[in-house]
Design an enzyme around this catalytic site. Structure first.
Site, PDB file in Angstrom:
ATOM      1  N   GLU A 109      31.694 -61.419  51.478  1.00 22.83           N
ATOM      2  CA  GLU A 109      32.181 -60.554  50.403  1.00 22.83           C
ATOM      3  C   GLU A 109      33.545 -59.963  50.752  1.00 22.83           C
ATOM      4  O   GLU A 109      34.438 -59.885  49.898  1.00 22.83           O
ATOM      5  CB  GLU A 109      31.176 -59.431  50.138  1.00 22.83           C
ATOM      6  CG  GLU A 109      29.850 -59.885  49.554  1.00 22.83           C
ATOM      7  CD  GLU A 109      29.994 -60.532  48.196  1.00 22.83           C
ATOM      8  OE1 GLU A 109      30.921 -60.144  47.447  1.00 22.83           O
ATOM      9  OE2 GLU A 109      29.193 -61.426  47.884  1.00 22.83           O
ATOM     10  N   HIS A 155      38.012 -62.100  42.862  1.00 18.56           N
ATOM     11  CA  HIS A 155      36.932 -62.049  43.855  1.00 18.56           C
ATOM     12  C   HIS A 155      35.949 -63.197  43.635  1.00 18.56           C
ATOM     13  O   HIS A 155      35.572 -63.899  44.584  1.00 18.56           O
ATOM     14  CB  HIS A 155      36.214 -60.709  43.750  1.00 18.56           C
ATOM     15  CG  HIS A 155      35.040 -60.574  44.663  1.00 18.56           C
ATOM     16  ND1 HIS A 155      35.145 -60.066  45.941  1.00 18.56           N
ATOM     17  CD2 HIS A 155      33.724 -60.891  44.488  1.00 18.56           C
ATOM     18  CE1 HIS A 155      33.946 -60.074  46.515  1.00 18.56           C
ATOM     19  NE2 HIS A 155      33.077 -60.564  45.650  1.00 18.56           N
ATOM     20  N   GLU A 156      35.537 -63.419  42.387  1.00 19.08           N
ATOM     21  CA  GLU A 156      34.556 -64.473  42.104  1.00 19.08           C
ATOM     22  C   GLU A 156      35.147 -65.862  42.325  1.00 19.08           C
ATOM     23  O   GLU A 156      34.490 -66.753  42.875  1.00 19.08           O
ATOM     24  CB  GLU A 156      34.045 -64.340  40.668  1.00 19.08           C
ATOM     25  CG  GLU A 156      33.401 -63.003  40.340  1.00 19.08           C
ATOM     26  CD  GLU A 156      32.273 -62.635  41.302  1.00 19.08           C
ATOM     27  OE1 GLU A 156      31.645 -63.536  41.879  1.00 19.08           O
ATOM     28  OE2 GLU A 156      32.025 -61.428  41.473  1.00 19.08           O
ATOM     29  N   HIS A 205      35.114 -66.726  45.956  1.00 18.17           N
ATOM     30  CA  HIS A 205      33.835 -67.224  46.467  1.00 18.17           C
ATOM     31  C   HIS A 205      33.760 -68.746  46.301  1.00 18.17           C
ATOM     32  O   HIS A 205      33.282 -69.451  47.191  1.00 18.17           O
ATOM     33  CB  HIS A 205      32.675 -66.576  45.714  1.00 18.17           C
ATOM     34  CG  HIS A 205      32.278 -65.226  46.238  1.00 18.17           C
ATOM     35  ND1 HIS A 205      32.046 -64.969  47.576  1.00 18.17           N
ATOM     36  CD2 HIS A 205      32.041 -64.045  45.591  1.00 18.17           C
ATOM     37  CE1 HIS A 205      31.691 -63.713  47.738  1.00 18.17           C
ATOM     38  NE2 HIS A 205      31.704 -63.120  46.561  1.00 18.17           N
TER      39      HIS A 205
END
Length: 276
Positions: free
Chosen positions: A189, A133-134, A137
């Protein structure tokens, strides 16, 4: 409006419209088209101050590079970075000894993971869900996109003011916060969840563990404020979204160009629980 004003408005529309179209690009992996007018170099320069603030706040609690937790995070991150297409970026992964169940990334590839989230991830697949997920980004450059979006809102306010319309009628604190910026943040997100799931599949992690991570987050009573007031989707909506995207991720994992050695490595840790 006077003829002169109409000419100004028409000219401005052409100029700004052309500028907008010329700065449209597709997000890697997701393929979403978005406006962005911040270069990676500018993005990294702006992140320096944020990095210094984080280091000032948590620097003394960052675990050593040879700590088992740090090695655990870096081992998982290495496989995700290899399939992200950003191997040449100067990635830095830090583990902060703090009870927050959180992780975040700064532009330029600096990722911070708090030890409080380790009991939630429990294993390498769970850690891959958080790091995927990070890393997503950064891959999607969401920080730069948010700044670009804020510039659009500022330009619209300026335009309304020039036309003699009070911009506060539309761009007040409530509308900016709850109707524009927070929904935009939730969209980013959700996209990071989507891309992260695909990175997990490409790196031969088990995408199903992303759903289990959020179920465990709910089980420990992690505060979940109403979605409309949050920059993140609710736990329930994230679980529903990931469940919907899971079949495609599992198919991608089955079709991934993973070596037999990597598959064996991934399967070996699928049911291995790392407890703290």
């Amino acid at each position: 409006m006077s003829k002169r004003t109409w000419v100004f408005v028409g000219t401005g529309t052409i100029i700004y419209g052309g500028y907008y179209v010329s700065h449209l690009e597709k997000v890697p992996i997701s393929g979403r088209t978005r406006f962005i007018n911040v270069t990676p170099r500018q993005e990294e320069a702006m992140a320096i101050e944020a990095y210094n603030e984080v280091m000032h706040q948590f620097g003394r609690r960052i675990l050593p590079a040879n700590h088992p937790y740090t090695l655990f995070v870096k081992r998982v991150a290495r496989r995700l970075v290899q399939v992200s297409g950003m191997e040449n970026m100067k990635w830095e992964f830090y583990v902060v000894d703090s009870p927050e169940r959180n992780a975040f990334v700064l532009p330029g590839g600096k990722v911070f993971v708090f030890t409080g989230i380790l009991p939630i991830v429990q294993n390498e697949d769970g850690m891959a869900a958080v790091l995927g997920h990070e890393i997503s980004h950064q891959l999607a450059r969401h920080s730069a996109e948010k700044l670009s979006f804020a510039k659009i809102l500022l330009a619209l306010q300026f335009t309304l003011a020039f036309l003699g319309i009070d911009p506060s009628f539309i761009f007040n604190r409530f509308s900016l916060n709850f109707l524009m910026m927070k929904p935009f943040s939730r969209k980013c997100e959700t996209e990071a969840d989507d891309i992260g799931l695909q990175l997990m599949a490409l790196a031969c992690f088990d995408p199903r563990e992303a759903i289990n991570v959020w179920k465990r987050m709910e089980a420990v009573g992690e505060v979940d404020i109403p979605q409309f007031a949050s920059t993140h989707p609710s736990h329930k909506n994230r679980i529903q979204f990931l469940t919907k995207e899971l079949p495609a991720a599992l198919e991608k994992r089955a079709q991934s160009d993973c070596s037999s050695e990597m598959r064996s490595f991934a399967d070996q840790f699928r049911d291995t629980w790392v407890r703290w």
